[in-house]
Design a protein around this motif. Structure first.
Motif, short mmCIF file in Angstrom:
data_model
loop_
_atom_site.label_atom_id
_atom_site.label_comp_id
_atom_site.label_asym_id
_atom_site.label_seq_id
_atom_site.Cartn_x
_atom_site.Cartn_y
_atom_site.Cartn_z
N ALA A 176 6.88 7.37 0.06
CA ALA A 176 6.02 6.52 0.86
C ALA A 176 6.53 6.32 2.28
O ALA A 176 5.82 5.74 3.10
CB ALA A 176 5.85 5.16 0.18
N LYS A 192 7.41 7.85 -4.64
CA LYS A 192 6.11 8.18 -4.07
C LYS A 192 6.24 8.86 -2.70
O LYS A 192 5.25 9.27 -2.11
CB LYS A 192 5.27 6.90 -3.91
CG LYS A 192 4.71 6.36 -5.21
CD LYS A 192 3.91 5.10 -4.95
CE LYS A 192 3.16 4.64 -6.19
NZ LYS A 192 2.01 5.50 -6.48
N ASP A 216 0.56 4.07 -1.69
CA ASP A 216 -0.20 5.31 -1.59
C ASP A 216 -0.61 5.57 -0.14
O ASP A 216 -0.58 6.71 0.33
CB ASP A 216 -1.45 5.25 -2.47
CG ASP A 216 -1.11 5.27 -3.96
OD1 ASP A 216 -0.06 5.85 -4.32
OD2 ASP A 216 -1.89 4.71 -4.75
N ALA A 244 2.39 6.82 1.74
CA ALA A 244 2.67 8.22 1.41
C ALA A 244 1.75 9.15 2.19
O ALA A 244 2.18 10.19 2.72
CB ALA A 244 2.51 8.45 -0.09
N GLU A 245 0.47 8.78 2.29
CA GLU A 245 -0.48 9.58 3.06
C GLU A 245 -0.12 9.59 4.54
O GLU A 245 -0.18 10.62 5.21
CB GLU A 245 -1.90 9.05 2.86
CG GLU A 245 -2.96 9.85 3.59
CD GLU A 245 -4.36 9.32 3.36
OE1 GLU A 245 -5.28 9.74 4.09
OE2 GLU A 245 -4.55 8.48 2.45
N ASP A 297 0.84 -1.20 0.00
CA ASP A 297 0.00 0.00 0.00
C ASP A 297 0.88 1.25 0.00
O ASP A 297 0.94 1.99 0.98
CB ASP A 297 -0.94 -0.01 1.21
CG ASP A 297 -1.95 1.13 1.17
OD1 ASP A 297 -1.99 1.85 0.15
OD2 ASP A 297 -2.68 1.31 2.18
#
Length: 214
Positions: free
Chosen positions: A198, A196, A165, A168-169, A163
């Motif tokens: 991440a 990314k 993404d 990264a969040e 995961d």
């Protein structure tokens, strides 16, 4: 001596087997052995074969298996390693499917507070969530903000390893550094992670990545 050429041949040979998992594990063992052989043949350390020694000393930390049933005992073990001169203690909030279910906010806060109290303010405290936990991003943010209050050195593997993404969040949402990458194979996965953004700290396992110099 031509360990990079050999690696290319091995990598090409994995086309039908997939370039993750056992194939890269085997490549890692072969590659490490060949670099070691080259170093011995030239009479130099393997690090010089790879381009040179960048540091003479690196800080060490003790990796502790967190006992969810005995946080006090784990904290005392951490304090022992701190007194022995280790720079930090890494503790795991959930090591198995059963323990992972108990990683709730209130319980976690009490456990982290107990550890910080025993190891003192100067010892790094790394929080390894563990691969069985796989929190959602909102819950990982909530837990991350909790461990920030106890000066955690990093929050490791809070989400599923693929995961990117989500990682990264998470990294954008927290002040505590987000650590990730132990299960990454091959090296291109870490490259993607970097692009990314991440994680703040990438932790690829060089013994399993197949090759990390490409």
């Amino acid at each position: 001596m031509e360990y990079r050429r050999i690696w290319e041949k091995l990598y090409d040979a994995t086309y039908w087997y997939g370039r993750r998992g056992l194939a890269t594990f085997a490549m890692s063992g072969i590659d490490t052995a060949l670099v070691d052989i080259a170093g011995k043949a030239f009479g130099i350390p393997a690090c010089q074969v790879l381009g040179g020694q960048y540091k003479k000393e690196i800080p060490m930390y003790a990796s502790l298996l967190f006992d969810m049933d005995d946080p006090e005992g784990t904290a005392k073990k951490g304090a022992k390693y701190a007194r022995a001169g280790y720079g930090g203690d890494e503790v795991r909030m959930g090591d198995g499917p059963v323990e992972a279910l108990r990683c709730r906010l209130q319980e976690g806060r009490g456990d982290v507070a107990t550890i910080r109290e025993h190891i003192g303010p100067k010892t790094w405290m790394m929080i390894d969530v563990g691969r069985y936990v796989n929190w959602s991003v909102p819950y990982a943010v909530k837990m991350g903000k909790m461990v920030e209050k106890y000066d955690a050195f990093w929050l490791e593997e809070a989400l599923p390893q693929d995961d990117l993404d989500g990682y990264a969040e998470l990294a954008r949402s927290l002040d505590v550094p987000v650590a990730y990458g132990e299960g990454c194979t091959p090296s291109t996965t870490s490259t993607t992670s970097s692009r990314k953004k991440a994680a703040d700290i990438l932790q690829p396992d060089a013994s399993k990545m197949g090759e990390y110099r490409r």
